[in-house]
Design an enzyme around this catalytic site. Structure first.
Site, PDB file in Angstrom:
ATOM      1  CB  CYS A   4     -38.068  -8.405 -42.081  1.00 20.66           C
ATOM      2  SG  CYS A   4     -39.651  -7.770 -41.487  1.00 20.66           S
ATOM      3  CG  ASP A  30     -52.943 -12.507 -38.799  1.00 15.40           C
ATOM      4  OD1 ASP A  30     -52.317 -11.668 -38.123  1.00 15.40           O
ATOM      5  OD2 ASP A  30     -52.714 -13.742 -38.729  1.00 15.40           O
ATOM      6  N   GLY A  89     -46.814 -10.224 -26.620  1.00 19.87           N
ATOM      7  CA  GLY A  89     -47.343 -11.080 -27.685  1.00 19.87           C
ATOM      8  C   GLY A  89     -46.796 -10.788 -29.067  1.00 19.87           C
ATOM      9  CB  THR A  91     -44.873 -13.609 -33.022  1.00 17.38           C
ATOM     10  OG1 THR A  91     -45.926 -13.199 -33.897  1.00 17.38           O
ATOM     11  CG2 THR A  91     -45.457 -14.171 -31.740  1.00 17.38           C
ATOM     12  CG  HIS A  96     -47.755  -6.340 -36.940  1.00 23.23           C
ATOM     13  ND1 HIS A  96     -46.437  -6.640 -36.634  1.00 23.23           N
ATOM     14  CD2 HIS A  96     -48.511  -7.117 -36.123  1.00 23.23           C
ATOM     15  CE1 HIS A  96     -46.411  -7.570 -35.691  1.00 23.23           C
ATOM     16  NE2 HIS A  96     -47.660  -7.870 -35.353  1.00 23.23           N
ATOM     17  CG  HIS A  98     -52.877  -7.511 -34.662  1.00 28.42           C
ATOM     18  ND1 HIS A  98     -52.794  -8.803 -35.133  1.00 28.42           N
ATOM     19  CD2 HIS A  98     -51.702  -7.282 -34.018  1.00 28.42           C
ATOM     20  CE1 HIS A  98     -51.631  -9.346 -34.773  1.00 28.42           C
ATOM     21  NE2 HIS A  98     -50.956  -8.439 -34.095  1.00 28.42           N
TER      22      HIS A  98
END
Ligand code: 5GP
Ligand code: ZN
Length: 110
Positions: A4, A30, A89, A91, A96, A98
């Site tokens: 991971c 990011d 969305g 992935t 997490h 954003h």
């Protein structure tokens, strides 16, 4: 969890520039920013998505970390996003949040 990418970032196997860190969370930029500011806040412990997040200490720590990192960077207006599941969305299957800021953001998202 093995293989991971976000576990590897959180446990410093992959060197990263943390914008914020506490007992439960870390925040970092990011890799592929979608706005002038695009930060990810993650728990140090692995949870695949919001559906698996069953630890209330970690839940509150994630939101506290969003407040702390935005406050530290002087970001007053921002969008938080948690994508849950492929069709939404997601992935990377380590939860997490954003944080997107620095440009006007449209609603609804695509
Ligand atoms: P998702 O699509 O799962 O909501 O978001 C995953 C995010 O992680 C994407 O915005 C992607 O650019 C970012 N990302 C994927 N791999 C890495 C990485 O190795 N380092 C960093 N800093 N971000 C990553
Ligand atoms: Zn993980």
């Amino acid at each position: 969890m093995e293989n991971c990418i976000f576990c590897k970032i959180a446990n410093k196997e992959i060197p990263s520039n943390f914008l914020y860190e506490d007992e439960y969370t870390v925040a970092f930029n990011d890799l592929n920013p979608q706005a002038p500011t695009h930060i990810l806040v993650i728990p140090k412990k692995h949870f695949a998505s919001l559906n698996e997040l069953d630890d209330e200490k970690v839940m509150s720590a994630l939101f506290k970390a969003v407040q702390n990192v935005t406050n530290k960077l002087g970001i007053k207006e921002y969008r938080t996003v948690i994508n849950t599941g492929e069709s939404a969305g997601q992935t990377v299957f380590h939860i997490h949040i954003h944080i997107l800021a620095g440009r006007p953001l449209k609603w609804p998202p695509g």
